[in-house]
Design an enzyme around this catalytic site. Structure first.
Site, PDB file in Angstrom:
ATOM      1  N   ARG A  65     -11.376  38.845  16.710  1.00  0.00           N
ATOM      2  CA  ARG A  65     -11.259  39.811  17.868  1.00  0.00           C
ATOM      3  C   ARG A  65     -11.398  39.180  19.094  1.00  0.00           C
ATOM      4  O   ARG A  65     -11.904  38.153  19.127  1.00  0.00           O
ATOM      5  CB  ARG A  65     -12.506  40.801  17.583  1.00  0.00           C
ATOM      6  CG  ARG A  65     -12.333  42.173  18.265  1.00  0.00           C
ATOM      7  CD  ARG A  65     -13.390  43.102  17.630  1.00  0.00           C
ATOM      8  NE  ARG A  65     -13.226  43.695  16.618  1.00  0.00           N
ATOM      9  CZ  ARG A  65     -13.865  44.664  15.942  1.00  0.00           C
ATOM     10  NH1 ARG A  65     -14.879  44.949  16.583  1.00  0.00           N
ATOM     11  NH2 ARG A  65     -13.445  45.083  14.765  1.00  0.00           N
ATOM     12  N   GLY A  72     -18.545  52.432   5.008  1.00  0.00           N
ATOM     13  CA  GLY A  72     -19.532  53.499   5.295  1.00  0.00           C
ATOM     14  C   GLY A  72     -18.558  54.836   5.566  1.00  0.00           C
ATOM     15  O   GLY A  72     -18.800  55.509   4.487  1.00  0.00           O
ATOM     16  N   TYR A  86     -14.750  39.553  11.607  1.00  0.00           N
ATOM     17  CA  TYR A  86     -13.740  40.171  12.225  1.00  0.00           C
ATOM     18  C   TYR A  86     -12.978  39.476  13.398  1.00  0.00           C
ATOM     19  O   TYR A  86     -13.610  39.466  14.629  1.00  0.00           O
ATOM     20  CB  TYR A  86     -14.392  41.540  12.857  1.00  0.00           C
ATOM     21  CG  TYR A  86     -14.863  42.246  11.813  1.00  0.00           C
ATOM     22  CD1 TYR A  86     -14.481  42.245  10.120  1.00  0.00           C
ATOM     23  CD2 TYR A  86     -15.845  43.446  12.097  1.00  0.00           C
ATOM     24  CE1 TYR A  86     -14.838  43.246   9.460  1.00  0.00           C
ATOM     25  CE2 TYR A  86     -16.360  44.455  11.225  1.00  0.00           C
ATOM     26  CZ  TYR A  86     -15.865  44.446   9.961  1.00  0.00           C
ATOM     27  OH  TYR A  86     -16.370  45.138   8.969  1.00  0.00           O
ATOM     28  N   LYS A 114     -16.591  40.027   4.381  1.00  0.00           N
ATOM     29  CA  LYS A 114     -16.158  41.321   4.519  1.00  0.00           C
ATOM     30  C   LYS A 114     -15.295  41.425   5.600  1.00  0.00           C
ATOM     31  O   LYS A 114     -15.380  41.049   6.541  1.00  0.00           O
ATOM     32  CB  LYS A 114     -17.467  42.330   5.065  1.00  0.00           C
ATOM     33  CG  LYS A 114     -17.312  43.588   5.425  1.00  0.00           C
ATOM     34  CD  LYS A 114     -18.547  44.372   5.308  1.00  0.00           C
ATOM     35  CE  LYS A 114     -18.702  45.487   6.319  1.00  0.00           C
ATOM     36  NZ  LYS A 114     -17.880  46.583   6.280  1.00  0.00           N
TER      37      LYS A 114
HETATM   38  P1  FBP Z   1     -16.720  51.529   8.210  1.00  0.00           P
HETATM   39  O1  FBP Z   1     -16.300  51.350   6.641  1.00  0.00           O
HETATM   40  O2  FBP Z   1     -17.392  52.450   8.346  1.00  0.00           O
HETATM   41  O3  FBP Z   1     -15.530  51.050   8.912  1.00  0.00           O
HETATM   42  O4  FBP Z   1     -17.918  50.274   8.187  1.00  0.00           O
HETATM   43  C1  FBP Z   1     -17.699  49.180   7.997  1.00  0.00           C
HETATM   44  C2  FBP Z   1     -18.250  48.249   9.302  1.00  0.00           C
HETATM   45  O5  FBP Z   1     -17.905  46.806   9.267  1.00  0.00           O
HETATM   46  C3  FBP Z   1     -19.585  48.633   9.560  1.00  0.00           C
HETATM   47  O6  FBP Z   1     -20.552  47.797   9.009  1.00  0.00           O
HETATM   48  C4  FBP Z   1     -19.470  48.507  10.869  1.00  0.00           C
HETATM   49  O7  FBP Z   1     -20.507  49.364  11.733  1.00  0.00           O
HETATM   50  C5  FBP Z   1     -18.200  48.959  11.475  1.00  0.00           C
HETATM   51  O8  FBP Z   1     -17.576  48.721  10.462  1.00  0.00           O
HETATM   52  C6  FBP Z   1     -17.620  48.082  12.639  1.00  0.00           C
HETATM   53  O9  FBP Z   1     -16.537  48.666  12.980  1.00  0.00           O
HETATM   54  P2  FBP Z   1     -15.612  48.127  14.088  1.00  0.00           P
HETATM   55  O10 FBP Z   1     -14.276  47.682  13.494  1.00  0.00           O
HETATM   56  O11 FBP Z   1     -15.206  49.385  14.887  1.00  0.00           O
HETATM   57  O12 FBP Z   1     -16.454  47.122  14.979  1.00  0.00           O
END
Ligand code: FBP
Length: 283
Positions: A155, A260, A153, A206
């Site tokens: 960020r 999730g 991610y 992911k």
């Molecule tokens: P969701 O499908 O609910 O978005 O979850 C995926 C996820 O990567 C979770 O494993 C993690 O808790 C969350 O998203 C983190 O989301 P954010 O983008 O707010 O950091």
């Protein structure tokens, strides 16, 4: 040799037939209990584990606390455990995100985990620490026969710096102008995160959805041969809205999803799980 075989066996557990349908349940840590308010039953692991089991998910993502407290229930469910080794709460609103390691690969093994996960915020001021930590985790996990999933991610403040010298950011800003994607969902940024996952040695990355199968294909190509799963994000208004994303990423070459809220925040999580299963596994 034994470790290599164990690694392959564990990969097959979370990716039967090369496909993955993973239920993420670390949001209580990342976002807090606000994610459970609409459906208070979703605050209970019993409820989530039942969805994972009856929904035929190929893995469930947990922090160590829940994994310890429900160790026997998780084992009985036969849903492979993916232990999330780092995490951060949303209470810290620092512009530069950091998610330090909280549990070890050894902890994961003791809890009977099939795989481990770790979030990397490339682009943050702390990227060096997270990338280094993730690299060490990958080497150790592979030596012990455990597959690794990277939550890639990108960020941090740099991603919003329009004066940045980063060529990728310039391309991402152009992509953003043509779409209504957030900067961390633009194909260039998502593909870069996915590529870092490959370079570090993750088995699966992911990543966020980039808005179309065409742009997601570039993400998959950038990560290959590391496998790609789509992250869910906030619940979409309709089931169809989410299911079409699942179809798009599979068309683009992803192997599935790790989501999730789009499952357990719905009124009927099993109904959508069935539809997702149909798309990913064809049954
Ligand atoms: P969701 O499908 O609910 O978005 O979850 C995926 C996820 O990567 C979770 O494993 C993690 O808790 C969350 O998203 C983190 O989301 P954010 O983008 O707010 O950091």
């Amino acid at each position: 040799m034994k470790q290599e075989q164990e690694l392959e066996e564990r990969k097959t557990k979370i990716m039967p037939g090369g496909r993955a349908m993973i239920l993420a349940y670390d949001q209580g840590f990342e976002h807090g209990p606000r994610d459970f308010v609409e459906h208070p039953e979703s605050a209970k692991l019993e409820y989530i584990l039942d969805i994972a089991k009856r929904g035929r998910f190929t893995g469930i993502v947990l922090h160590a606390g829940l994994a310890e407290k429900y160790e026997s229930e998780i084992r009985d469910s036969k849903v492979p455990l993916i232990l999330k080794l780092n995490g951060t709460s949303e209470l810290c609103t620092e512009e530069e995100p950091h998610s330090p390691q909280l549990y070890s690969v050894e902890d994961a093994l003791e809890l009977g985990a099939t795989a481990v996960g770790y979030t990397v915020y490339s682009g943050s001021k702390y990227e060096d620490e997270m990338q280094k930590e993730f690299s060490r985790i990958i080497r150790e996990a592979h030596r012990k026969g455990i597959p690794v999933i990277g939550w890639m991610y990108p960020r941090g403040k740099s991603l919003f710096d329009r004066r940045s010298a980063s060529k990728t950011l310039k391309i991402a800003l152009e992509e953003q102008e043509k779409t209504n994607l957030a900067i961390d969902e633009t194909p260039s940024i998502v593909a870069y995160g996915a590529r870092i996952g490959l370079e570090l040695g993750a088995d699966i990355v992911k990543v966020k959805y980039t808005g179309s199968p065409e742009s997601f294909r570039w993400v998959v190509q950038s990560a290959s041969p590391t496998k790609v799963v789509m992250s869910g994000g906030p619940m979409t208004n309709t089931d169809e809205g989410f299911l079409s994303r699942v179809k798009d990423v599979l068309t683009a070459g992803a192997i599935g999803i790790a989501v999730g809220r789009n499952v357990w925040q719905r009124k009927d999580p099993l109904a959508i799980s069935e539809k997702i299963h149909q798309i990913i596994f064809g049954s």
